[in-house]
Structure formats: structure tokens, C-alpha cells
Design an enzyme around this catalytic site. Structure first.
Site, short mmCIF file in Angstrom:
data_model
loop_
_atom_site.label_atom_id
_atom_site.label_comp_id
_atom_site.label_asym_id
_atom_site.label_seq_id
_atom_site.Cartn_x
_atom_site.Cartn_y
_atom_site.Cartn_z
N HIS A 1 0.85 -1.19 0.00
CA HIS A 1 0.00 0.00 0.00
C HIS A 1 0.88 1.23 0.00
CE1 HIS A 1 -3.14 2.86 1.08
NE2 HIS A 1 -3.96 1.95 0.63
N ASP B 1 -8.02 -5.11 -0.15
CA ASP B 1 -8.54 -5.73 -1.37
C ASP B 1 -8.21 -7.20 -1.48
OD1 ASP B 1 -9.96 -3.64 -2.24
OD2 ASP B 1 -8.35 -2.75 -3.40
N1 ACO Z 1 4.44 -7.30 -5.13
C1 ACO Z 1 5.79 -7.30 -5.24
N2 ACO Z 1 6.58 -6.25 -4.98
C2 ACO Z 1 5.98 -5.11 -4.59
C3 ACO Z 1 4.58 -5.02 -4.44
C4 ACO Z 1 3.80 -6.17 -4.72
N3 ACO Z 1 2.45 -6.13 -4.59
N4 ACO Z 1 4.24 -3.77 -4.04
C5 ACO Z 1 5.41 -3.09 -3.94
N5 ACO Z 1 6.46 -3.91 -4.26
C6 ACO Z 1 7.86 -3.56 -4.22
C7 ACO Z 1 8.28 -2.68 -5.39
O1 ACO Z 1 8.74 -3.46 -6.48
C8 ACO Z 1 9.36 -1.81 -4.78
O2 ACO Z 1 10.55 -2.58 -4.75
P1 ACO Z 1 11.99 -1.83 -4.80
O3 ACO Z 1 12.07 -0.98 -3.57
O4 ACO Z 1 12.98 -2.96 -4.80
O5 ACO Z 1 11.99 -1.02 -6.06
C9 ACO Z 1 8.89 -1.61 -3.33
O6 ACO Z 1 8.05 -2.75 -3.05
C10 ACO Z 1 8.10 -0.35 -3.11
O7 ACO Z 1 7.07 -0.31 -4.09
P2 ACO Z 1 6.48 1.03 -4.69
O8 ACO Z 1 5.82 0.73 -5.99
O9 ACO Z 1 7.48 2.12 -4.64
O10 ACO Z 1 5.41 1.35 -3.60
P3 ACO Z 1 4.17 2.23 -3.83
O11 ACO Z 1 3.85 2.79 -2.52
O12 ACO Z 1 4.33 3.18 -4.96
O13 ACO Z 1 3.09 1.14 -4.33
C11 ACO Z 1 1.13 -0.11 -4.57
C12 ACO Z 1 1.91 0.87 -3.68
C13 ACO Z 1 0.87 0.53 -5.95
C14 ACO Z 1 -0.23 -0.36 -3.92
C15 ACO Z 1 1.92 -1.41 -4.73
O14 ACO Z 1 2.22 -1.99 -3.46
C16 ACO Z 1 1.22 -2.44 -5.61
O15 ACO Z 1 1.33 -2.36 -6.84
N6 ACO Z 1 0.44 -3.40 -5.00
C17 ACO Z 1 -0.32 -4.34 -5.75
C18 ACO Z 1 -1.63 -3.70 -6.21
C19 ACO Z 1 -2.62 -3.52 -5.07
O16 ACO Z 1 -2.87 -4.42 -4.30
N7 ACO Z 1 -3.23 -2.31 -5.03
C20 ACO Z 1 -4.28 -2.02 -4.05
C21 ACO Z 1 -3.91 -0.90 -3.17
S1 ACO Z 1 -5.12 -0.76 -1.89
C22 ACO Z 1 -6.38 0.13 -2.55
O17 ACO Z 1 -6.30 0.82 -3.52
C23 ACO Z 1 -7.66 0.01 -1.81
#
Ligand code: ACO
Length: 429
Positions: A306, A364
Site C-alpha cells: 500500500h 482488497d
Molecule cells: N508485489 C511485489 N513487490 C511489490 C509489491 C507487490 N504487490 N508492491 C510493492 N512492491 C515492491 C516494489 O517493487 C518496490 O521494490 P523496490 O524498492 O525494490 O523497487 C517496493 O516494493 C516499493 O514499491 P512502490 O511501488 O514504490 O510502492 P508504492 O507505494 O508506490 O506502491 C502499490 C503501492 C501501488 C499499492 C503497490 O504496493 C502495488 O502495486 N500493489 C499491488 C496492487 C494492489 O494491491 N493495489 C491495491 C492498493 S489498496 C487500494 O487501492 C484500496
């Protein structure tokens, strides 16, 4: 305002930026004076930028706190219902019994949709995604309710808000019925908001008003409550940006629905279930965990991580409990998808990569599993999120419209394109 100031020094010139304190959470540095230095600030994704003042929702992502108008989300989920939460978000406090009755009366009164809206649906292909239908039909409401489009009149703003909250579940159920070729169902006065939605989804004119099981309608109500608002997320910011131009509320909410659709936001619940189906069996989990960790693979574990919650998602805790209540009631704890989900949850919670990056299951993850157990098709998951979030969007929009300091949203950019050049004759290009 506090008496703290931040000083930005640039080319020997100092700019004084006031520090503003809220009632909770981080203070903000007021950077409005920065353009005087002939510079802008750069913050892609707005991770460091507060774009508005708001008194509706507070989140502390480190501590896993979510408050609506000061009330913790778990208390709201367990001790109130969605109608009370809608009233709270729109009006600033929980209703007393009379206020609640009047509010529900207004919602029921405005829940029917204009008969001509039915014809809109015929313009969509039968296999259209229900979110595609929602983006179109909710925007089209502005063509039907001219009488509440004066955005400068607070009473009409509230009437539009009531209309939207009331009609969203009806339009959502219609988009589903259209896709499966069944007749549309009307809302019934004797049913609650959640019961009505389930009845309009699963009832038919020849076998209607079978009151849903109370555990299942309570779960539906809780899903609505847990998704009601979430501060300045992508779709809410979209609604605010659209609203800042003076666009009508139906158009603004339609813009919010579009933003919600993406898999990084509201589309995650559908994407999560699709991912579980793709993984298919427990022995393939490790393959997908490896894909999620691989920097060269765009795959992410849907339902994990998140932007704001870096400790745990307080909504996920409530949803996890509700998920198990539903699984017990419908008796599908042994369903392969649910077993797979539980195994995936356990592995991801223990895996070093996920623990280190604080990638916990988000709301979710559990809402997708719960909705699946309720018999809701996965292409309706994000639509249900949109029903629930409409009250948050419209409350934020009303707050913005009554803010005397409201300004047109107009971000700036760091330009990296070509420098000025002259257009040559087409034969010389
Ligand atoms: N699976 C694997 N790796 C992940 C995931 C994931 N679900 N989420 C983040 N990471 C990793 C990234 O690759 C990144 O790695 P790095 O530091 O080595 O580059 C690190 O964790 C940080 O990720 P960011 O993308 O910078 O984090 P951000 O805060 O921008 O992303 C997000 C948040 C978009 C929700 C992300 O965690 C994601 O894509 N999750 C899956 C989709 C999801 O479940 N979305 C629902 C959100 S809740 C809602 O809207 C109600």
C-alpha cells in the site's frame, strides 16, 4: 498556523515558508512562495505534497490508523452501518436515530433511476466491462438531473450527493444484469442498502425479495463501510481536480470511477482474484513469489502493499475477520481458491522480501476473496468499490466546494522536451 517557518535558500536568496499545523499528523510547509524564486517544486506521484486542507479522513500509515471524522474505522465497521458512515462523512458527525431515519428515507426516495437511463444500457456491447458502463452511465446522470447542477448552491450540492449515493447500487446492479441478459431489478423500500444491492444483483422478477442471509448482507455492508473514504487517494484527488474546474458532480464522480479502475488502485481486488485463478494450485505459489521479487518481471502480488500503510492496513484486519465469517456461512473454506489465498497470505507474511518491504495484505486481498464467496463475479469487484467510495468522493467534493480558498488545480512540470526550433517546409522534413 504555527509560528514555525522553513527557509529555502537558493542562489543566496532566502524564501520564508510558513509551517502549517493540522489537528493530527504531519505539519506541512506552505510552499506557495517558492515560484517567486523562479523555481517550482518537483514531486511526481505527489508523495510529499498536501494538495488541500480536509477534515474528513485521517490516516497514519506507520501506525495503521484510519479515522473518519475522528472515529476509528474498526469501531465504525463493527458498531455502525454504512448509512451512518455516509451521514458521518457528508455531515461531520454520526446521526442520532431520527437523523438516520430521515437520511435513509432520502436515500430510498432517490434510489430509482429515470426510466430513460435503461436505454443507455442498450448502447453498450453485452460483454462490456461493468466499470466501462459505470464510467458512462454515471457521467450521463448529469443529462438527467439539471435541477441539481448549480454547484454554487449548497442545498443542491447535497441533493446531487444523495442522488449519487442512492443510485450507485442500482446502476451497478443494472450493469451486471445487462451483462448476463437478465431483467433489471428495482430497489425495494423494505430492504436495507446492502440487502437491496444483493437483491438487485441476484433476485429476478419471478423470484424476488428473498432477504439475503444476515451474515452476508452484513458483510456487504461492511465492505461498503471499509471502502467509504480514504483521504486524498488517486480517485479522490481526480474528483477534486475535476471539481476544481467547476465541473458538475456527476461528471466529477465519473472521473473518479475512471481513476479507480486501475489495478494499482480499486482494480486490485479483481486483479487479485484473477491472479489467484492464474496461480491455480498451491504448488505454483513459489513460482509466483519468485516472479513478484524479480526486478525484470512486471508481475506484482496483487492485494499486497500500500502506498500509505507501511505497517498494516486497519481495514484489512476487519475484512479478514468478515472474510472468515462469510466463508463459515457459505461453507467454502475448502474451496481451492480460498485455500490457495490463505497459503499465499501465510507465505507472503513470512517471506523476507515482503516482510522487509512491509508488503502486507491490503483490504482488497480479503475483500476479493469475500466477494467471491458472496457469489459476486470478479468483474463487479471494482464496481462495488465504486459504490462504496461514492460517498467519500462526494463528501470531499462538497468540502472543496464550500472552501473559500478553493483554486483551480493546475500542477506544473519539469520540461525535458526539445528547445525552441523553427518549423521547416514539409518537403524538407
Ligand atoms: N508485489 C511485489 N513487490 C511489490 C509489491 C507487490 N504487490 N508492491 C510493492 N512492491 C515492491 C516494489 O517493487 C518496490 O521494490 P523496490 O524498492 O525494490 O523497487 C517496493 O516494493 C516499493 O514499491 P512502490 O511501488 O514504490 O510502492 P508504492 O507505494 O508506490 O506502491 C502499490 C503501492 C501501488 C499499492 C503497490 O504496493 C502495488 O502495486 N500493489 C499491488 C496492487 C494492489 O494491491 N493495489 C491495491 C492498493 S489498496 C487500494 O487501492 C484500496
Amino acid at each position: 498556523m504555527s509560528d514555525k517557518h522553513a527557509t529555502l535558500t537558493l542562489n543566496n536568496e532566502s524564501i520564508d515558508c510558513p509551517v502549517l499545523d493540522g489537528s493530527l499528523g504531519q505539519s506541512v510547509i506552505d510552499i506557495k512562495p517558492v515560484p517567486k524564486t523562479q523555481h517550482f517544486t518537483f514531486d511526481p506521484g505527489f508523495g510529499a505534497t498536501a494538495a488541500c486542507e480536509s477534515g474528513i479522513t485521517f490516516i497514519d500509515g506507520q501506525q495503521g490508523i484510519l479515522l473518519h471524522r475522528g472515529y476509528p474505522i474498526d469501531q465504525l465497521a463493527f458498531d455502525t452501518d454504512y448509512m451512518e458512515v455516509c451521514y458521518l462523512l457528508m455531515h461531520g458527525d454520526l446521526p442520532n436515530a431520527d437523523q438516520k431515519d430521515q437520511f435513509i428515507h432520502m436515500i430510498k426516495k432517490h434510489s430509482n433511476v429515470h426510466d430513460q437511463i435503461n436505454r443507455f444500457f442498450c448502447g453498450f456491447r453485452r460483454d462490456a466491462h461493468p466499470m466501462a458502463i459505470m464510467v458512462g452511465v454515471v457521467g450521463a446522470l448529469s443529462a438527467f438531473y439539471h435541477d441539481s447542477l448549480d454547484i454554487n448552491n449548497p442545498e443542491l450540492r447535497e441533493l446531487s450527493a444523495i442522488r449519487l449515493v442512492a443510485k450507485m447500487p442500482v446502476l451497478a446492479a443494472m450493469s451486471y444484469k445487462y451483462s448476463i441478459g437478465e431483467p433489471f431489478m428495482h430497489p425495494k423500500h423494505e430492504l436495507s442498502y446492502a440487502e437491496n444491492f444483493l437483491n438487485m444483483m441476484f433476485g429476478t422478477p419471478y423470484d424476488d425479495t428473498t432477504k439475503p442471509d444476515p451474515v452476508l448482507s452484513r458483510a456487504m455492508d461492511r465492505i461498503f463501510t471499509l471502502h467509504a473514504d480514504h483521504e486524498q487517494n488517486a480517485s479522490t484527488s481526480t474528483v477534486r481536480v475535476a471539481g476544481s474546474t467547476g465541473a458538475n458532480p456527476f461528471a466529477c464522480i465519473s472521473a473518479g470511477i475512471g481513476a479507480l479502475w486501475g489495478p494499482a488502485h480499486g482494480g486490485a481486488n479483481e486483479a487479485c482474484l484473477r491472479m489467484l485463478q492464474e496461480i491455480g494450485s498451491e504448488d505454483r505459489i513459489s513460482e509466483y513469489i519468485a516472479k513478484a521479487k524479480d526486478k525484470n518481471d512486471p508481475f506484482r502480488l496483487m492485494g499486497f502493499g500500500h502506498r500509505v500503510y507501511k505497517n498494516y492496513d486497519p481495514r484489512a484486519k476487519v475484512m479478514q475477520q468478515t472474510c472468515h465469517e462469510v466463508l463459515d456461512t457459505v461453507g467454502c473454506h475448502d474451496d481451492p481458491i480460498f485455500k490457495l489465498a490463505m497459503k499465499l497470505e501465510k507465505i507472503a507474511l513470512e517471506d523476507e522480501y515482503f516482510v522487509e518491504k512491509k508488503l502486507y495484505p491490503n483490504v482488497d486481498f480479503y475483500s476479493g476473496i469475500t466477494l467471491n464467496a458472496l457469489g459476486i463475479p470478479s468483474n463487479m469487484f471494482t464496481v462495488i468499490f465504486a459504490i462504496a467510495r461514492t460517498v467519500g468522493w462526494i463528501s470531499q467534493w462538497m468540502e472543496m466546494m464550500s472552501d473559500p480558498n478553493r483554486r483551480l488545480a493546475r500542477p506544473r512540470q519539469l520540461y525535458t522536451g526539445p528547445t525552441q526550433r523553427d518549423v521547416s517546409n514539409i518537403s524538407d522534413r
